[in-house]
Design a protein around this motif. Structure first.
Motif, PDB file in Angstrom:
ATOM      1  N   CYS A  80       2.819  34.010  54.833  1.00 18.51           N
ATOM      2  CA  CYS A  80       4.422  34.431  54.767  1.00 18.51           C
ATOM      3  C   CYS A  80       5.052  33.430  53.816  1.00 18.51           C
ATOM      4  O   CYS A  80       5.099  32.316  54.092  1.00 18.51           O
ATOM      5  CB  CYS A  80       4.974  34.496  55.951  1.00 18.51           C
ATOM      6  N   ALA A  81       5.816  34.100  53.056  1.00 13.99           N
ATOM      7  CA  ALA A  81       6.722  33.187  52.292  1.00 13.99           C
ATOM      8  C   ALA A  81       8.061  33.924  51.888  1.00 13.99           C
ATOM      9  O   ALA A  81       8.438  35.142  52.043  1.00 13.99           O
ATOM     10  CB  ALA A  81       5.929  33.152  50.532  1.00 13.99           C
ATOM     11  N   ALA A  82       8.984  32.992  51.552  1.00 15.32           N
ATOM     12  CA  ALA A  82      10.652  33.232  51.667  1.00 15.32           C
ATOM     13  C   ALA A  82      11.189  32.593  50.428  1.00 15.32           C
ATOM     14  O   ALA A  82      10.833  31.558  49.998  1.00 15.32           O
ATOM     15  CB  ALA A  82      11.176  33.045  52.979  1.00 15.32           C
ATOM     16  N   THR A  83      12.032  33.459  49.939  1.00 10.70           N
ATOM     17  CA  THR A  83      13.064  32.744  48.954  1.00 10.70           C
ATOM     18  C   THR A  83      14.298  33.227  48.823  1.00 10.70           C
ATOM     19  O   THR A  83      14.495  34.563  48.917  1.00 10.70           O
ATOM     20  CB  THR A  83      12.174  32.770  47.610  1.00 10.70           C
ATOM     21  N   SER A  84      15.281  32.562  48.735  1.00 11.41           N
ATOM     22  CA  SER A  84      16.683  32.942  48.438  1.00 11.41           C
ATOM     23  C   SER A  84      17.180  32.733  46.968  1.00 11.41           C
ATOM     24  O   SER A  84      18.269  32.918  46.763  1.00 11.41           O
ATOM     25  CB  SER A  84      17.426  32.152  49.469  1.00 11.41           C
ATOM     26  N   SER A  85      16.297  32.207  46.123  1.00  9.06           N
ATOM     27  CA  SER A  85      16.695  32.011  44.824  1.00  9.06           C
ATOM     28  C   SER A  85      16.316  33.313  43.953  1.00  9.06           C
ATOM     29  O   SER A  85      15.459  34.057  44.188  1.00  9.06           O
ATOM     30  CB  SER A  85      15.815  30.812  44.373  1.00  9.06           C
ATOM     31  N   ARG A  86      16.963  33.220  42.692  1.00  8.08           N
ATOM     32  CA  ARG A  86      16.936  34.230  41.696  1.00  8.08           C
ATOM     33  C   ARG A  86      16.252  33.665  40.652  1.00  8.08           C
ATOM     34  O   ARG A  86      16.816  33.796  39.423  1.00  8.08           O
ATOM     35  CB  ARG A  86      18.306  34.842  41.557  1.00  8.08           C
ATOM     36  N   SER A  87      15.258  33.235  40.811  1.00 12.78           N
ATOM     37  CA  SER A  87      14.560  32.337  39.586  1.00 12.78           C
ATOM     38  C   SER A  87      13.893  33.549  38.734  1.00 12.78           C
ATOM     39  O   SER A  87      13.944  34.551  39.046  1.00 12.78           O
ATOM     40  CB  SER A  87      13.506  31.344  39.985  1.00 12.78           C
ATOM     41  N   GLY A  88      13.552  32.982  37.637  1.00  9.70           N
ATOM     42  CA  GLY A  88      12.866  33.980  36.576  1.00  9.70           C
ATOM     43  C   GLY A  88      11.440  34.307  36.926  1.00  9.70           C
ATOM     44  O   GLY A  88      10.783  35.522  36.233  1.00  9.70           O
ATOM     45  N   TRP A  89      11.033  33.792  38.223  1.00 13.26           N
ATOM     46  CA  TRP A  89       9.672  34.049  38.426  1.00 13.26           C
ATOM     47  C   TRP A  89       9.518  35.741  39.130  1.00 13.26           C
ATOM     48  O   TRP A  89      10.303  35.733  40.072  1.00 13.26           O
ATOM     49  CB  TRP A  89       9.128  33.140  39.383  1.00 13.26           C
ATOM     50  N   SER A  90       8.621  36.328  38.995  1.00 12.31           N
ATOM     51  CA  SER A  90       8.291  37.510  39.541  1.00 12.31           C
ATOM     52  C   SER A  90       8.329  37.286  41.045  1.00 12.31           C
ATOM     53  O   SER A  90       7.611  36.468  41.573  1.00 12.31           O
ATOM     54  CB  SER A  90       7.301  38.327  38.870  1.00 12.31           C
ATOM     55  N   VAL A  91       8.577  38.538  41.792  1.00 15.01           N
ATOM     56  CA  VAL A  91       8.148  38.241  43.269  1.00 15.01           C
ATOM     57  C   VAL A  91       6.623  38.194  43.567  1.00 15.01           C
ATOM     58  O   VAL A  91       6.275  38.137  44.674  1.00 15.01           O
ATOM     59  CB  VAL A  91       8.691  39.816  43.870  1.00 15.01           C
ATOM     60  N   TYR A  92       5.865  38.680  42.617  1.00 13.53           N
ATOM     61  CA  TYR A  92       4.314  38.508  42.572  1.00 13.53           C
ATOM     62  C   TYR A  92       3.814  37.264  42.274  1.00 13.53           C
ATOM     63  O   TYR A  92       2.652  37.068  42.603  1.00 13.53           O
ATOM     64  CB  TYR A  92       3.620  39.585  41.526  1.00 13.53           C
TER      65      TYR A  92
END
Length: 126
Positions: A96-108
């Motif tokens: 399981c993984a989580a992020t609150s950032s809006r980086s340029g990386w795709s959710v994939y």
């Protein structure tokens, strides 16, 4: 400190089902994009499914689309992965993984995510 704890893995026969759960600590769960990844021995960690902050958008790898369903329960700070019609090739450690950032990386991409659980093993065998 954000902590993710997966559960629900185990041994299942081909064609069977499992439901993975990920409990997320902290009060900011509703700001996280959540994802599930999997990694087989000797292989890269690959994207399985993702869900947006509001839960209105979901994403799946081609290999699990129409068999797996990701969902979230903001009241319980949990994200789930319902896995149906399991195949031997689904065998892996699921993270399981989580992020609150809006980086340029795709959710994939694994690079999008800031926090990871320790994983739960899923084995599909007869």
């Amino acid at each position: 400190q954000v902590r993710l704890v997966e559960s629900g893995g185990g041994l299942v026969q081909p064609g069977g089902s499992l439901r993975l759960s990920c409990a997320v600590s902290g009060r900011t769960f509703t700001t996280y994009v959540m994802g599930w990844f999997r990694q087989a021995p000797g292989k890269e960690r690959n994207f399985v499914a993702g869900i947006s902050v509001r839960g209105n958008s979901t994403y799946y790898s081609d290999s699990v689309k129409d068999r797996f369903t990701i969902s979230r329960d903001d009241a319980e700070n949990r994200v789930y992965l319902q896995m149906n019609s399991l195949k031997p090739e689904d065998t892996a450690n699921y993270y399981c993984a989580a992020t609150s950032s809006r980086s340029g990386w795709s959710v994939y991409s694994v690079r999008r995510y800031d926090y990871w659980g320790q994983g739960t093993q899923v084995t599909v065998a007869s």
